[in-house]
Design a protein around this motif. Structure first.
Motif, PDB file in Angstrom:
ATOM      1  N   VAL A  46      28.726  69.633  69.667  1.00  0.00           N
ATOM      2  CA  VAL A  46      27.281  69.364  69.691  1.00  0.00           C
ATOM      3  C   VAL A  46      26.511  70.671  69.569  1.00  0.00           C
ATOM      4  O   VAL A  46      25.522  70.762  68.823  1.00  0.00           O
ATOM      5  N   VAL A  49      26.935  72.110  65.857  1.00  0.00           N
ATOM      6  CA  VAL A  49      26.165  71.353  64.859  1.00  0.00           C
ATOM      7  C   VAL A  49      24.678  71.676  64.988  1.00  0.00           C
ATOM      8  O   VAL A  49      23.981  71.839  63.979  1.00  0.00           O
ATOM      9  N   PHE A  56      25.734  67.025  59.386  1.00  0.00           N
ATOM     10  CA  PHE A  56      26.380  65.758  59.723  1.00  0.00           C
ATOM     11  C   PHE A  56      26.221  65.513  61.216  1.00  0.00           C
ATOM     12  O   PHE A  56      25.906  66.410  61.991  1.00  0.00           O
ATOM     13  N   ASN A  57      26.439  64.272  61.584  1.00  0.00           N
ATOM     14  CA  ASN A  57      26.282  63.870  62.969  1.00  0.00           C
ATOM     15  C   ASN A  57      27.526  64.295  63.751  1.00  0.00           C
ATOM     16  O   ASN A  57      28.658  64.047  63.312  1.00  0.00           O
ATOM     17  N   PRO A  58      27.380  64.911  64.930  1.00  0.00           N
ATOM     18  CA  PRO A  58      28.550  65.339  65.708  1.00  0.00           C
ATOM     19  C   PRO A  58      29.420  64.175  66.181  1.00  0.00           C
ATOM     20  O   PRO A  58      30.585  64.366  66.519  1.00  0.00           O
ATOM     21  N   LEU A  59      28.883  62.966  66.154  1.00  0.00           N
ATOM     22  CA  LEU A  59      29.690  61.825  66.569  1.00  0.00           C
ATOM     23  C   LEU A  59      30.836  61.546  65.602  1.00  0.00           C
ATOM     24  O   LEU A  59      31.801  60.876  65.960  1.00  0.00           O
ATOM     25  N   TRP A  60      30.761  62.045  64.370  1.00  0.00           N
ATOM     26  CA  TRP A  60      31.865  61.899  63.433  1.00  0.00           C
ATOM     27  C   TRP A  60      33.113  62.631  63.929  1.00  0.00           C
ATOM     28  O   TRP A  60      34.229  62.291  63.560  1.00  0.00           O
TER      29      TRP A  60
END
Length: 81
Positions: A46, A49, A56-60
């Motif tokens: 997190v 990023v 891109f989203n850190p949840l990936w």
């Protein structure tokens, strides 16, 4: 109970149940350590990023890690007995 407080390193005097409990505790300490590393990795991802403006989203990265760790942990606790 006395053996638990003395923390015997020699397993000769332990019953089968005590050996199994000692092995479980070692494995569970390893699981707790791994969950701590997952938390550190998630915080780092997190931060990276946000800091480096990665598009891109850190949840990936975080979601698959947590999902597989949750699956492995739940399987361990479900099948340990």
């Amino acid at each position: 109970m006395i053996r638990r407080f003395l923390r015997l390193h020699v397993e000769e005097g332990l019953t089968a149940e005590e050996k199994l409990a000692r092995h479980r505790w070692r494995v569970e300490k390893l699981i707790f350590l791994c969950w701590g590393l997952i938390v550190l990795k998630s915080v780092f991802v997190v931060w990276a990023v946000g800091h480096y403006a990665i598009p891109f989203n850190p949840l990936w990265v975080i979601a698959p890690t947590v999902a597989f760790a949750l699956l492995a942990t739940s399987l361990y606790f479900w099948l340990r007995d």
